[in-house]
Design a protein around this motif. Structure first.
Motif, PDB file in Angstrom:
ATOM      1  N   GLY A 287      16.686  75.615  26.549  1.00  0.00           N
ATOM      2  CA  GLY A 287      16.583  75.469  25.103  1.00  0.00           C
ATOM      3  C   GLY A 287      15.830  74.247  24.649  1.00  0.00           C
ATOM      4  N   SER A 288      15.499  73.350  25.546  1.00  0.00           N
ATOM      5  CA  SER A 288      14.753  72.145  25.173  1.00  0.00           C
ATOM      6  C   SER A 288      13.345  72.515  24.724  1.00  0.00           C
ATOM      7  CB  SER A 288      14.675  71.172  26.354  1.00  0.00           C
ATOM      8  OG  SER A 288      15.960  70.815  26.804  1.00  0.00           O
ATOM      9  N   VAL A 289      12.826  71.740  23.778  1.00  0.00           N
ATOM     10  CA  VAL A 289      11.483  71.971  23.249  1.00  0.00           C
ATOM     11  C   VAL A 289      10.653  70.700  23.409  1.00  0.00           C
ATOM     12  CG1 VAL A 289      10.122  72.490  21.199  1.00  0.00           C
ATOM     13  CG2 VAL A 289      12.257  73.728  21.620  1.00  0.00           C
ATOM     14  N   ILE A 290       9.448  70.833  23.896  1.00  0.00           N
ATOM     15  CA  ILE A 290       8.537  69.703  24.084  1.00  0.00           C
ATOM     16  C   ILE A 290       7.272  69.976  23.288  1.00  0.00           C
ATOM     17  CG2 ILE A 290       7.288  68.281  25.739  1.00  0.00           C
ATOM     18  CD1 ILE A 290       9.185  69.255  27.895  1.00  0.00           C
ATOM     19  N   LEU A 291       6.864  69.004  22.473  1.00  0.00           N
ATOM     20  CA  LEU A 291       5.657  69.111  21.678  1.00  0.00           C
ATOM     21  C   LEU A 291       4.564  68.225  22.252  1.00  0.00           C
ATOM     22  CD1 LEU A 291       7.189  68.984  18.094  1.00  0.00           C
ATOM     23  CD2 LEU A 291       6.664  70.996  19.474  1.00  0.00           C
ATOM     24  N   GLY A 292       3.352  68.692  22.184  1.00  0.00           N
ATOM     25  CA  GLY A 292       2.229  67.907  22.699  1.00  0.00           C
ATOM     26  C   GLY A 292       0.993  68.746  22.827  1.00  0.00           C
ATOM     27  N   LYS A 293       0.295  68.610  23.957  1.00  0.00           N
ATOM     28  CA  LYS A 293      -0.932  69.356  24.192  1.00  0.00           C
ATOM     29  C   LYS A 293      -0.886  69.953  25.590  1.00  0.00           C
ATOM     30  CE  LYS A 293      -5.972  68.924  24.464  1.00  0.00           C
ATOM     31  NZ  LYS A 293      -7.129  68.003  24.361  1.00  0.00           N
ATOM     32  N   LEU A 294      -1.039  71.279  25.677  1.00  0.00           N
ATOM     33  CA  LEU A 294      -1.071  71.950  26.967  1.00  0.00           C
ATOM     34  C   LEU A 294      -2.449  71.725  27.589  1.00  0.00           C
ATOM     35  CD1 LEU A 294       0.403  75.438  27.732  1.00  0.00           C
ATOM     36  CD2 LEU A 294      -1.662  74.620  28.862  1.00  0.00           C
ATOM     37  N   VAL A 295      -2.465  71.005  28.694  1.00  0.00           N
ATOM     38  CA  VAL A 295      -3.732  70.676  29.352  1.00  0.00           C
ATOM     39  C   VAL A 295      -4.170  71.808  30.267  1.00  0.00           C
ATOM     40  CG1 VAL A 295      -4.930  69.033  30.847  1.00  0.00           C
ATOM     41  CG2 VAL A 295      -3.198  68.218  29.229  1.00  0.00           C
ATOM     42  N   SER A 296      -3.249  72.260  31.123  1.00  0.00           N
ATOM     43  CA  SER A 296      -3.580  73.343  32.058  1.00  0.00           C
ATOM     44  C   SER A 296      -2.299  73.845  32.698  1.00  0.00           C
ATOM     45  CB  SER A 296      -4.553  72.859  33.144  1.00  0.00           C
ATOM     46  OG  SER A 296      -3.933  71.862  33.955  1.00  0.00           O
ATOM     47  N   ALA A 297      -2.423  74.994  33.360  1.00  0.00           N
ATOM     48  CA  ALA A 297      -1.329  75.544  34.149  1.00  0.00           C
ATOM     49  C   ALA A 297      -1.930  76.199  35.381  1.00  0.00           C
ATOM     50  CB  ALA A 297      -0.523  76.560  33.339  1.00  0.00           C
ATOM     51  N   GLU A 298      -1.396  75.852  36.543  1.00  0.00           N
ATOM     52  CA  GLU A 298      -1.873  76.453  37.786  1.00  0.00           C
ATOM     53  C   GLU A 298      -0.884  76.143  38.903  1.00  0.00           C
ATOM     54  OE1 GLU A 298      -5.186  74.236  39.849  1.00  0.00           O
ATOM     55  OE2 GLU A 298      -5.406  73.377  37.838  1.00  0.00           O
ATOM     56  N   GLU A 299      -0.828  77.033  39.873  1.00  0.00           N
ATOM     57  CA  GLU A 299       0.016  76.882  41.056  1.00  0.00           C
ATOM     58  C   GLU A 299       1.466  76.562  40.695  1.00  0.00           C
ATOM     59  OE1 GLU A 299      -1.892  73.994  43.532  1.00  0.00           O
ATOM     60  OE2 GLU A 299      -3.442  75.405  44.176  1.00  0.00           O
ATOM     61  N   GLY A 300       1.966  77.225  39.642  1.00  0.00           N
ATOM     62  CA  GLY A 300       3.376  77.083  39.288  1.00  0.00           C
ATOM     63  C   GLY A 300       3.734  75.819  38.548  1.00  0.00           C
ATOM     64  N   LYS A 301       2.733  75.067  38.058  1.00  0.00           N
ATOM     65  CA  LYS A 301       2.998  73.841  37.312  1.00  0.00           C
ATOM     66  C   LYS A 301       2.171  73.820  36.035  1.00  0.00           C
ATOM     67  CE  LYS A 301       4.334  70.813  41.128  1.00  0.00           C
ATOM     68  NZ  LYS A 301       4.066  69.527  41.845  1.00  0.00           N
ATOM     69  N   ILE A 302       2.810  73.365  34.945  1.00  0.00           N
ATOM     70  CA  ILE A 302       2.122  73.224  33.658  1.00  0.00           C
ATOM     71  C   ILE A 302       1.921  71.743  33.382  1.00  0.00           C
ATOM     72  CG2 ILE A 302       2.277  73.599  31.174  1.00  0.00           C
ATOM     73  CD1 ILE A 302       3.879  76.105  31.706  1.00  0.00           C
ATOM     74  N   LYS A 303       0.667  71.374  33.177  1.00  0.00           N
ATOM     75  CA  LYS A 303       0.342  69.975  32.855  1.00  0.00           C
ATOM     76  C   LYS A 303       0.336  69.857  31.340  1.00  0.00           C
ATOM     77  CE  LYS A 303      -2.511  68.042  35.627  1.00  0.00           C
ATOM     78  NZ  LYS A 303      -1.597  67.105  36.304  1.00  0.00           N
ATOM     79  N   PHE A 304       1.182  68.950  30.819  1.00  0.00           N
ATOM     80  CA  PHE A 304       1.405  68.857  29.376  1.00  0.00           C
ATOM     81  C   PHE A 304       1.315  67.399  28.939  1.00  0.00           C
ATOM     82  CE2 PHE A 304       3.854  69.641  25.415  1.00  0.00           C
ATOM     83  CZ  PHE A 304       3.212  70.811  24.993  1.00  0.00           C
ATOM     84  N   GLU A 305       0.502  67.151  27.907  1.00  0.00           N
ATOM     85  CA  GLU A 305       0.296  65.792  27.406  1.00  0.00           C
ATOM     86  C   GLU A 305       1.246  65.528  26.236  1.00  0.00           C
ATOM     87  OE1 GLU A 305      -3.308  63.129  25.448  1.00  0.00           O
ATOM     88  OE2 GLU A 305      -3.793  64.927  26.618  1.00  0.00           O
ATOM     89  N   THR A 306       2.023  64.456  26.341  1.00  0.00           N
ATOM     90  CA  THR A 306       3.010  64.113  25.312  1.00  0.00           C
ATOM     91  C   THR A 306       2.767  62.707  24.782  1.00  0.00           C
ATOM     92  OG1 THR A 306       4.623  63.133  26.832  1.00  0.00           O
ATOM     93  CG2 THR A 306       4.700  65.520  26.559  1.00  0.00           C
ATOM     94  N   VAL A 307       3.348  62.432  23.606  1.00  0.00           N
ATOM     95  CA  VAL A 307       3.251  61.089  23.012  1.00  0.00           C
ATOM     96  C   VAL A 307       4.192  60.128  23.714  1.00  0.00           C
ATOM     97  CG1 VAL A 307       3.588  59.743  20.900  1.00  0.00           C
ATOM     98  CG2 VAL A 307       2.574  62.024  20.769  1.00  0.00           C
ATOM     99  N   PHE A 308       5.375  60.611  24.076  1.00  0.00           N
ATOM    100  CA  PHE A 308       6.418  59.715  24.570  1.00  0.00           C
ATOM    101  C   PHE A 308       6.336  59.435  26.076  1.00  0.00           C
ATOM    102  CE2 PHE A 308       7.956  64.066  24.751  1.00  0.00           C
ATOM    103  CZ  PHE A 308       8.517  64.159  26.025  1.00  0.00           C
ATOM    104  N   ALA A 309       5.669  60.304  26.846  1.00  0.00           N
ATOM    105  CA  ALA A 309       5.666  60.111  28.304  1.00  0.00           C
ATOM    106  C   ALA A 309       4.304  60.345  28.930  1.00  0.00           C
ATOM    107  CB  ALA A 309       6.698  61.037  28.947  1.00  0.00           C
ATOM    108  N   GLY A 310       3.254  60.408  28.131  1.00  0.00           N
ATOM    109  CA  GLY A 310       1.931  60.665  28.685  1.00  0.00           C
ATOM    110  C   GLY A 310       1.823  62.088  29.207  1.00  0.00           C
ATOM    111  N   THR A 311       1.035  62.289  30.232  1.00  0.00           N
ATOM    112  CA  THR A 311       0.855  63.615  30.812  1.00  0.00           C
ATOM    113  C   THR A 311       1.911  63.865  31.880  1.00  0.00           C
ATOM    114  OG1 THR A 311      -1.530  63.511  30.410  1.00  0.00           O
ATOM    115  CG2 THR A 311      -0.749  65.150  31.983  1.00  0.00           C
ATOM    116  N   ILE A 312       2.622  64.968  31.752  1.00  0.00           N
ATOM    117  CA  ILE A 312       3.701  65.294  32.677  1.00  0.00           C
ATOM    118  C   ILE A 312       3.460  66.668  33.286  1.00  0.00           C
ATOM    119  CG2 ILE A 312       5.410  63.870  31.480  1.00  0.00           C
ATOM    120  CD1 ILE A 312       6.468  66.396  30.142  1.00  0.00           C
ATOM    121  N   ASP A 313       4.069  66.906  34.451  1.00  0.00           N
ATOM    122  CA  ASP A 313       4.031  68.211  35.100  1.00  0.00           C
ATOM    123  C   ASP A 313       5.373  68.895  34.927  1.00  0.00           C
ATOM    124  OD1 ASP A 313       1.427  67.979  35.972  1.00  0.00           O
ATOM    125  OD2 ASP A 313       1.973  67.077  37.889  1.00  0.00           O
ATOM    126  N   ILE A 314       5.356  70.146  34.483  1.00  0.00           N
ATOM    127  CA  ILE A 314       6.570  70.912  34.266  1.00  0.00           C
ATOM    128  C   ILE A 314       6.522  72.145  35.154  1.00  0.00           C
ATOM    129  CG2 ILE A 314       7.994  72.118  32.555  1.00  0.00           C
ATOM    130  CD1 ILE A 314       6.556  70.456  30.397  1.00  0.00           C
TER     131      ILE A 314
END
Length: 351
Positions: free
Chosen positions: A33-60
């Motif tokens: 149920g958690s929601v993360i706002l930011g910018k979706l950079v890419s998704a590949e090999e089972g990981k989504i790279k997401f750019e956020t204000v609070f933690a920079g670019t993270i892998d989900i």
């Protein structure tokens, strides 16, 4: 509060809010149920790279994502192989991609890759990376070590070295030259020159064939010339990014001439272990070779070298320290069987 300042504060707050909304336009909803706002950079090999204000670019991890959305058109590729460009919106079971020529829905788990418009697809990028690895590139090293003392005693020792490596993902060619000279109170204690070529090439994922040749002259050992040529096969016992261990088995031919006129030549075995391990701030190198003669296995030469290299202040310079042992089972009269060298040198490396 000053009434004149109120409109300015409202405007500033609205501008800040709008900039935050503009940046946090893409949305990811997790299974919990958690929601993360930011910018979706890419998704590949089972990981989504997401750019956020609070933690920079993270892998989900994609398996933890229930759905996601974007405010701009992106490339979406499904596991079945089809690719569409469109804006992603969330659905109850996954995502929906709104393209110019229609709309289609898919489960989030069925998404193979996502990348921004104008960027290279994961497949294209990997092909380019593989092509770069296939390219042969030269790398060079020049080393120097000089020490001396004068006064109560007169001592001098110096060593020079050069190494050129042409390497790709499939093969490696190494040229090396070395020279050392030392005196202690006018008595020569070292005078050696050596050079060699080593080539290895993969014929399967972990198996290689190799060929090498070397020339050596050592006045202290009364060695006018030693020529060694060998070829054989090798296997990568360990082949990882940080560690490499190669075992070699082959045949060799050794030819030696000495100052007293003695000559020796014989085919023999060529056995070796070559090991490297990369640390965060350096690299350990180890090698061990054993070359017994066929005509008399009691007549052999064993050579060991261990060294550690570490870069100096992120420059082209490295510091190298190590130990080298050279053992000859049947040396010339008056010559010790074991010759041990401790060394340290500065290395200039470039490409």
């Amino acid at each position: 509060m000053n009434q004149k300042k109120l409109p300015n504060l409202v405007c500033a707050a609205m501008a800040l809010l709008l900039s935050s909304v503009a940046f946090a336009a893409d949305r990811i909803e997790l299974n919990d149920g958690s929601v993360i706002l930011g910018k979706l950079v890419s998704a590949e090999e089972g990981k989504i790279k997401f750019e956020t204000v609070f933690a920079g670019t993270i892998d989900i991890a994609q398996k933890e994502v229930k759905t996601f959305s974007t405010d701009e058109a992106v490339n979406v590729q499904l596991q079945a192989g089809s690719t569409v460009i469109g804006t992603v919106t969330p659905t109850a079971t996954g995502i929906s991609v709104v393209a110019t020529d229609g709309q289609f829905a898919a489960e989030t788990s069925k998404v193979a890759a996502v990348w921004r418009v104008g960027k290279e697809s994961p497949q294209v990028r990997k092909l380019k990376e593989q092509a770069d690895k296939q390219k042969r590139q030269w790398a060079y090293e020049a080393s120097v070590a000089i020490t001396g003392r004068t006064g109560g005693s007169e001592k001098f020792s110096g060593a020079l070295g050069f190494k050129a490596t042409l390497e790709s993902a499939q093969d490696k060619l190494i040229f090396n030259l070395a020279a050392e000279k030392a005196e202690d109170n006018g008595v020569e204690t070292a005078n050696r020159q050596a050079g060699g070529v080593d080539y290895s090439s993969f014929f399967s994922e972990k198996n290689v064939w190799y060929a090498r040749t070397s020339l050596e002259k050592d006045s202290i050992k009364a060695l006018d010339l030693r020529s060694t040529t060998a070829f054989g096969i090798g296997r990568k016992l360990i082949k990882k990014d940080i560690q490499d261990l190669e075992a070699r088995f082959g045949v060799s031919y050794v030819y030696e001439t000495y100052a007293n006129g003695t000559k020796f030549d014989s085919p023999g075995l060529d056995l070796a272990l070559i090991h490297t391990y990369k640390f965060k701030n350096g690299q350990m190198n180890n090698s061990l070779t054993y070359t017994p003669a066929f005509e008399d296995f009691a007549n052999y030469r064993a050579h060991h070298e261990s060294s550690y290299e570490t870069p100096i202040a992120n420059s082209f310079w490295k510091l190298k320290i190590g130990i080298s042992n050279d053992y000859t089972s049947i040396p010339q009269p008056g010559i010790e069987r074991l010759d041990t060298l401790y060394f340290s040198s500065l290395i200039l490396n470039w490409k």
